[in-house]
Design a protein around this motif. Structure first.
Motif, PDB file in Angstrom:
ATOM      1  N   ALA A  39      36.839 -11.976  77.100  1.00 51.61           N
ATOM      2  CA  ALA A  39      36.772 -10.988  78.984  1.00 51.61           C
ATOM      3  C   ALA A  39      38.319 -10.662  79.257  1.00 51.61           C
ATOM      4  N   VAL A  40      38.247  -9.519  78.825  1.00 47.62           N
ATOM      5  CA  VAL A  40      39.702  -8.495  79.461  1.00 47.62           C
ATOM      6  C   VAL A  40      41.098  -9.214  78.398  1.00 47.62           C
ATOM      7  N   ASN A  41      40.749 -10.080  77.406  1.00 51.43           N
ATOM      8  CA  ASN A  41      41.221 -10.891  77.056  1.00 51.43           C
ATOM      9  C   ASN A  41      42.045 -11.760  77.773  1.00 51.43           C
ATOM     10  N   GLN A  42      41.826 -12.092  78.476  1.00 49.70           N
ATOM     11  CA  GLN A  42      42.408 -13.020  79.537  1.00 49.70           C
ATOM     12  C   GLN A  42      42.256 -14.462  78.990  1.00 49.70           C
ATOM     13  N   GLN A  43      41.734 -14.980  78.578  1.00 48.59           N
ATOM     14  CA  GLN A  43      41.973 -16.825  77.289  1.00 48.59           C
ATOM     15  C   GLN A  43      42.079 -17.133  78.066  1.00 48.59           C
ATOM     16  N   PRO A  44      41.022 -17.505  79.225  1.00 45.36           N
ATOM     17  CA  PRO A  44      41.386 -18.338  80.075  1.00 45.36           C
ATOM     18  C   PRO A  44      40.848 -19.943  79.798  1.00 45.36           C
ATOM     19  N   TRP A  45      41.361 -20.252  78.950  1.00 41.71           N
ATOM     20  CA  TRP A  45      40.574 -21.773  78.155  1.00 41.71           C
ATOM     21  C   TRP A  45      42.282 -22.413  78.631  1.00 41.71           C
ATOM     22  N   VAL A  46      41.449 -23.835  79.085  1.00 44.59           N
ATOM     23  CA  VAL A  46      42.634 -24.758  78.882  1.00 44.59           C
ATOM     24  C   VAL A  46      41.644 -25.794  78.603  1.00 44.59           C
ATOM     25  N   PHE A  47      42.827 -26.364  76.857  1.00 42.81           N
ATOM     26  CA  PHE A  47      41.893 -28.024  76.591  1.00 42.81           C
ATOM     27  C   PHE A  47      42.274 -28.936  77.520  1.00 42.81           C
ATOM     28  N   THR A  48      41.128 -30.126  77.431  1.00 40.57           N
ATOM     29  CA  THR A  48      41.541 -31.384  77.979  1.00 40.57           C
ATOM     30  C   THR A  48      41.065 -32.062  76.935  1.00 40.57           C
ATOM     31  N   VAL A  49      42.300 -33.302  76.339  1.00 45.78           N
ATOM     32  CA  VAL A  49      41.940 -33.534  75.010  1.00 45.78           C
ATOM     33  C   VAL A  49      41.880 -35.400  75.224  1.00 45.78           C
ATOM     34  N   VAL A  50      40.949 -35.729  75.290  1.00 50.48           N
ATOM     35  CA  VAL A  50      40.324 -37.102  75.844  1.00 50.48           C
ATOM     36  C   VAL A  50      39.733 -38.088  74.892  1.00 50.48           C
ATOM     37  N   ARG A  51      41.599 -39.514  74.176  1.00 46.77           N
ATOM     38  CA  ARG A  51      40.945 -40.000  73.454  1.00 46.77           C
ATOM     39  C   ARG A  51      40.860 -41.346  74.041  1.00 46.77           C
ATOM     40  N   ASP A  52      40.967 -41.758  75.267  1.00 42.54           N
ATOM     41  CA  ASP A  52      40.775 -43.087  76.011  1.00 42.54           C
ATOM     42  C   ASP A  52      39.593 -43.781  75.749  1.00 42.54           C
ATOM     43  N   GLN A  53      38.832 -44.301  75.065  1.00 41.65           N
ATOM     44  CA  GLN A  53      37.707 -44.960  75.156  1.00 41.65           C
ATOM     45  C   GLN A  53      37.401 -45.644  76.236  1.00 41.65           C
ATOM     46  N   PRO A  54      38.152 -46.635  76.708  1.00 47.33           N
ATOM     47  CA  PRO A  54      38.066 -46.998  78.658  1.00 47.33           C
ATOM     48  C   PRO A  54      38.051 -45.666  79.635  1.00 47.33           C
ATOM     49  N   LEU A  55      38.281 -44.460  78.784  1.00 45.02           N
ATOM     50  CA  LEU A  55      38.316 -44.031  79.842  1.00 45.02           C
ATOM     51  C   LEU A  55      36.390 -42.977  80.134  1.00 45.02           C
ATOM     52  N   LEU A  56      36.432 -42.904  78.313  1.00 43.06           N
ATOM     53  CA  LEU A  56      35.448 -42.038  78.033  1.00 43.06           C
ATOM     54  C   LEU A  56      33.846 -42.956  78.879  1.00 43.06           C
ATOM     55  N   ASP A  57      34.221 -43.919  78.471  1.00 39.68           N
ATOM     56  CA  ASP A  57      33.458 -44.873  78.897  1.00 39.68           C
ATOM     57  C   ASP A  57      32.851 -45.001  80.433  1.00 39.68           C
ATOM     58  N   ARG A  58      34.209 -45.184  80.979  1.00 41.35           N
ATOM     59  CA  ARG A  58      34.335 -44.686  82.776  1.00 41.35           C
ATOM     60  C   ARG A  58      32.782 -42.914  83.368  1.00 41.35           C
ATOM     61  N   ILE A  59      33.505 -41.924  82.459  1.00 44.49           N
ATOM     62  CA  ILE A  59      33.270 -40.825  82.585  1.00 44.49           C
ATOM     63  C   ILE A  59      31.483 -41.276  82.531  1.00 44.49           C
ATOM     64  N   SER A  60      31.196 -42.111  80.998  1.00 45.64           N
ATOM     65  CA  SER A  60      29.690 -41.749  80.521  1.00 45.64           C
ATOM     66  C   SER A  60      28.986 -42.416  81.525  1.00 45.64           C
ATOM     67  N   GLU A  61      29.770 -43.642  82.190  1.00 43.32           N
ATOM     68  CA  GLU A  61      28.440 -44.038  83.395  1.00 43.32           C
ATOM     69  C   GLU A  61      28.526 -43.208  84.993  1.00 43.32           C
ATOM     70  N   LYS A  62      29.708 -42.756  84.832  1.00 46.16           N
ATOM     71  CA  LYS A  62      29.666 -41.824  86.133  1.00 46.16           C
ATOM     72  C   LYS A  62      29.056 -40.551  85.964  1.00 46.16           C
ATOM     73  N   SER A  63      28.787 -40.427  84.753  1.00 46.53           N
ATOM     74  CA  SER A  63      28.070 -39.150  84.744  1.00 46.53           C
ATOM     75  C   SER A  63      26.782 -39.242  84.498  1.00 46.53           C
ATOM     76  N   LYS A  64      26.632 -40.689  83.850  1.00 46.42           N
ATOM     77  CA  LYS A  64      24.690 -41.042  83.694  1.00 46.42           C
ATOM     78  C   LYS A  64      24.082 -41.046  85.035  1.00 46.42           C
ATOM     79  N   ALA A  65      25.171 -41.661  86.390  1.00 50.04           N
ATOM     80  CA  ALA A  65      24.701 -41.864  87.236  1.00 50.04           C
ATOM     81  C   ALA A  65      24.651 -40.545  88.705  1.00 50.04           C
ATOM     82  N   LEU A  66      25.359 -39.095  87.981  1.00 53.44           N
ATOM     83  CA  LEU A  66      25.027 -38.427  88.790  1.00 53.44           C
ATOM     84  C   LEU A  66      24.565 -37.169  88.127  1.00 53.44           C
ATOM     85  N   ALA A  67      23.867 -37.231  86.743  1.00 51.81           N
ATOM     86  CA  ALA A  67      22.860 -37.033  86.312  1.00 51.81           C
ATOM     87  C   ALA A  67      21.383 -36.704  87.109  1.00 51.81           C
ATOM     88  N   ALA A  68      21.174 -38.702  86.584  1.00 51.00           N
ATOM     89  CA  ALA A  68      19.917 -38.764  86.967  1.00 51.00           C
ATOM     90  C   ALA A  68      19.825 -38.780  88.299  1.00 51.00           C
TER      91      ALA A  68
END
Ligand code: FMN
Length: 184
Positions: A39-68
Motif C-alpha cells: 500500500a502506497v509503496n510503503q514496503q514496510p516489511w522487516v525480515f528476521t532470519v533465525v537459524r539458531d536451533q536452540p533459539l527456535l526450540d525455545r520459541i517453539s516451547e514458548k509458542s506452544k504454551a501460549l497458543a494452548a
C-alpha cells in the motif's frame, strides 16, 4: 518454472532435512518477497532470519504454551498437538524467516502477507519447502517474543515462515471449488 506450476505445486512442507539453507539462498528468497506490491509503496516489511536451533526450540516451547493458554479460541482444535512434548511448531526446519511490519499501520498484514506468498512461491521454484507457522504468531507478538528476536517495540510480526530442504515430496492438498458469483 512457470508461475502456474509454482502456484499449483507449492505445499506446506512439514518434514525437512537438517541441511542448512545458506545466506545467498535466503537473500534470493527475500529479494522475491520484496517484489510484492504494498500500500502506497510503503514496503514496510522487516525480515528476521533465525537459524539458531536452540533459539527456535525455545520459541517453539514458548509458542506452544501460549497458543494452548485459555482465551485463544483458534487453538482449541489443536490442544492435543500443542500438549505433545514431541511436537515442534517449526518441524525442526533449519530456518525461520519472520516477516514483520516495521510500525504496524492499516495495511501491515496485507503488505507482509503478499511478501510472504512471494517468498513461499520462490522457495518452491528453488526446490525448497516452506510453511507459514501461525502457531508462532501469538508469542512473537509479545514483548518477550519481540525482545528475544530484537524486534523494535512498534514492529508487528505478521508471517513466520519456515524454510528448508524437504525430506520428501508433499502430496497435493485438495481445494474446495471456488464460490464464484457473477454479478451482471
Ligand atoms: C495464516 C496461516 C497460518 C498457518 N499456520 C500453520 C501452522 O501453525 N502450522 C502448520 O503446520 N501449518 C500452518 N499453515 C499452513 C496451512 O495449514 C496450509 O497452508 C493448508 O493446510 C493448505 O495446505 P497447502 O499450503 O499445502 O496448500 C498456516 C497457513 C496460513 C496461511
Amino acid at each position: 518454472m512457470k508461475i502456474e506450476d509454482a502456484i499449483i505445486g507449492r505445499r506446506a512442507v512439514r518434514e525437512y532435512l537438517s541441511e542448512a539453507v545458506d545466506e545467498p539462498t535466503i537473500r534470493r528468497l527475500i529479494d522475491a518477497a520484496i517484489q510484492a506490491p504494498s500500500a502506497v509503496n510503503q514496503q514496510p516489511w522487516v525480515f528476521t532470519v533465525v537459524r539458531d536451533q536452540p533459539l527456535l526450540d525455545r520459541i517453539s516451547e514458548k509458542s506452544k504454551a501460549l497458543a494452548a493458554a485459555p482465551g485463544h479460541a483458534r487453538s482449541e482444535p489443536h490442544l492435543a498437538t500443542l500438549d505433545d512434548p514431541d511436537f515442534h511448531i517449526f518441524y525442526h526446519a533449519p530456518a525461520l524467516i519472520l516477516i514483520s511490519s516495521d510500525e504496524g499501520g492499516p495495511w501491515a498484514v496485507q503488505d507482509c502477507s503478499l511478501a510472504a506468498e512471494n517468498l513461499m512461491l520462490a522457495a518452491h521454484a528453488m526446490s525448497l519447502g516452506s510453511c507459514w507457522i501461525g502457531f508462532a504468531q501469538r508469542y512473537l507478538d509479545t514483548e518477550e517474543g519481540k525482545a528475544l528476536l530484537g524486534l523494535p517495540k512498534g514492529a508487528v510480526p505478521v508471517a513466520p515462515i519456515i524454510v528448508g530442504h524437504p525430506k520428501r515430496a508433499t502430496p497435493p492438498v485438495p481445494r474446495k471449488p471456488p464460490e464464484i458469483r457473477w454479478v451482471g
